[in-house]
Scaffold this motif. Structure first.
Motif, PDB file in Angstrom:
ATOM      1  N   ASN A   5      -8.423  13.054   2.847  1.00 49.33           N
ATOM      2  CA  ASN A   5      -7.683  12.510   4.001  1.00 49.33           C
ATOM      3  C   ASN A   5      -8.413  11.303   4.584  1.00 49.33           C
ATOM      4  N   SER A   6      -7.639  10.292   4.946  1.00 46.59           N
ATOM      5  CA  SER A   6      -8.251   9.107   5.568  1.00 46.59           C
ATOM      6  C   SER A   6      -8.996   9.502   6.842  1.00 46.59           C
ATOM      7  N   MET A  18       0.840  -1.195   0.000  1.00 52.62           N
ATOM      8  CA  MET A  18       0.000   0.000   0.000  1.00 52.62           C
ATOM      9  C   MET A  18       0.883   1.257   0.000  1.00 52.62           C
ATOM     10  N   VAL A  19       0.367   2.307  -0.613  1.00 49.65           N
ATOM     11  CA  VAL A  19       1.125   3.559  -0.726  1.00 49.65           C
ATOM     12  C   VAL A  19       0.369   4.671  -0.005  1.00 49.65           C
ATOM     13  N   ASP A  20       1.100   5.466   0.779  1.00 48.65           N
ATOM     14  CA  ASP A  20       0.510   6.684   1.337  1.00 48.65           C
ATOM     15  C   ASP A  20       1.014   7.862   0.517  1.00 48.65           C
ATOM     16  N   GLU A  75       0.303  -1.006   9.320  1.00 43.31           N
ATOM     17  CA  GLU A  75      -0.810  -0.710   8.409  1.00 43.31           C
ATOM     18  C   GLU A  75      -0.646  -1.416   7.062  1.00 43.31           C
ATOM     19  N   GLY A  76       0.536  -1.985   6.850  1.00 44.48           N
ATOM     20  CA  GLY A  76       0.784  -2.617   5.559  1.00 44.48           C
ATOM     21  C   GLY A  76       1.158  -1.613   4.479  1.00 44.48           C
ATOM     22  N   VAL A  77       1.634  -0.433   4.900  1.00 45.50           N
ATOM     23  CA  VAL A  77       2.063   0.589   3.936  1.00 45.50           C
ATOM     24  C   VAL A  77       3.560   0.401   3.681  1.00 45.50           C
ATOM     25  N   ARG A 113      -3.128   6.503   9.405  1.00 47.56           N
ATOM     26  CA  ARG A 113      -4.169   5.466   9.404  1.00 47.56           C
ATOM     27  C   ARG A 113      -4.793   5.431   8.019  1.00 47.56           C
ATOM     28  N   LEU A 114      -4.606   4.346   7.354  1.00 51.86           N
ATOM     29  CA  LEU A 114      -5.141   4.233   5.996  1.00 51.86           C
ATOM     30  C   LEU A 114      -6.077   3.037   5.844  1.00 51.86           C
ATOM     31  N   LYS A 115      -5.662   1.926   6.455  1.00 54.19           N
ATOM     32  CA  LYS A 115      -6.332   0.653   6.196  1.00 54.19           C
ATOM     33  C   LYS A 115      -7.826   0.697   6.521  1.00 54.19           C
TER      34      LYS A 115
END
Ligand SMILES: [Fe+2]
Length: 253
Positions: A156-157, A1-3, A32-34, A197-199
Motif C-alpha cells: 500500500n502507498s 498512472m494506474v492504481d 494525482e495523474g492517475v 495517494r500514489l504519486k
C-alpha cells in the motif's frame, strides 16, 4: 498512472460511502495523474459477495467504463478456488492476475496450499499489502514459501507514508530493499479517509531504491494488460527476523 487497488465503487463494501464520495476520489485521482483505476471491492464469503460480474455491472451503470477496470480483492480461504470455478471470482480486468488478501488476526497454515491451488488453476497470485500483516513483519521468513511458488506482492502507498504506523512502514521498506515490491496500490477507501495517494509514495520509493517507483508504475500497466512484469531479484527473508523491530501493533482495517 494506474492504481491497482481501490475501493472506489460506492456501497459495495467498506469503501466509498456514496456517489459523492466516489466522485471526490475520482477528483483526487485526477490531481494525482492517475488515469486508470482498478476497482477492487472486497470479495469475502458471506460478507461481501462482490462477484466479478457485479463489479463490471457497477462500473457500467456508473458510467465509469474505460477509466475504471474491474477487479476484486479476494479474501483467501478454503472456498476461494470453488468460487473461481463458478466464475464469481476472476482475475483483474479478466486477466490472470488475482489480488488476494489474508486475515489480519493470525496466519493460517493452509494459506500456501490455497495459493498453489489458485496458481495451478492458472492465476498469477498477488498478495495484497503483506506489510500490514503483523505475523509477516514479526516473522518475515513466512513469506519465503510464497516467494518460492511465484507470488507477487502489492504494497500500500500509505504504508510507505506511515499511515499504518512505524512497524508497517519499516517492514514496507524492508520488502522494497528485498526486491518484493511488485506493485504499489493506494487501497483507497474514500475521499476523506484513506484517500488515493500514489504519486508521493512512488517518489519516495524512487529515492529509497533507484528506479523502483518507475518499475512499479510500469508493472501496474502490465497487470491490467495481463502482461509479464519486471520482477526484481528476490532476497530471501529467512534471515531478516532480528532486523525487524518487534513491538505492539495496531489494526487499521
Ligand atoms: Fe483493499
Amino acid at each position: 498512472m494506474v492504481d491497482v487497488h481501490s475501493h472506489l465503487l460506492p456501497l459495495v463494501d467498506d469503501g466509498a460511502i456514496d456517489i459523492d464520495d466516489m466522485n471526490g476520489m475520482l477528483d483526487i485521482y485526477l490531481g494525482e495523474g492517475v488515469d486508470s483505476i482498478v476497482a477492487t471491492p472486497h470479495f469475502k464469503s458471506g460478507i461481501y459477495m462482490n462477484s466479478y460480474e457485479k463489479v463490471c455491472l457497477c462500473i457500467d451503470v456508473l458510467g465509469l467504463s474505460g477509466r475504471v477496470l474491474p477487479g476484486q480483492e479476494v479474501f483467501l480461504d478454503k472456498d476461494t478456488l470453488g468460487y473461481c470455478k463458478e466464475g464469481l471470482i476472476r482475475g483483474i480486468n479478466g486477466g490472470s492476475y488475482l489480488l488476494v488478501e489474508l486475515a489480519f488476526d493470525k496466519f493460517r497454515v493452509d494459506y500456501l496450499s490455497y495459493v498453489i491451488e489458485l496458481i495451478d488453476f492458472g492465476f498469477r497470485v498477488v498478495i495484497a499489502h503483506p506489510e500490514r500483516y503483523a505475523y509477516f513483519s514479526k516473522n518475515p521468513s513466512l513469506l519465503d514459501d510464497f516467494i518460492r511458488v511465484g507470488c507477487f506482492f502489492q504494497i500500500n502507498s500509505g504504508s510507505f507514508l506511515g499511515l499504518f504506523g512505524k512497524d508497517v512502514k519499516d517492514f514496507a521498506f524492508l520488502l522494497a530493499r528485498s526486491g518484493l515490491v511488485d506493485f504499489v496500490g493506494s487501497d483507497a477507501h474514500g475521499s476523506v479517509k484513506r484517500v488515493p495517494r500514489l504519486k508521493v509514495a512512488l517518489q519516495i520509493l524512487d529515492k529509497a531504491k533507484a528506479g523502483l517507483g518507475s518499475i512499479v508504475e510500469s508493472n501496474a500497466k502490465s497487470l491490467v494488460l495481463d502482461e509479464l512484469l519486471v520482477v526484481q531479484k528476490r532476497k530471501p527473508l529467512a534471515d531478516k527476523r532480528k532486523s525487524v523491530k518487534l513491538g505492539a501493533f495496531k489494526f487499521f482495517k
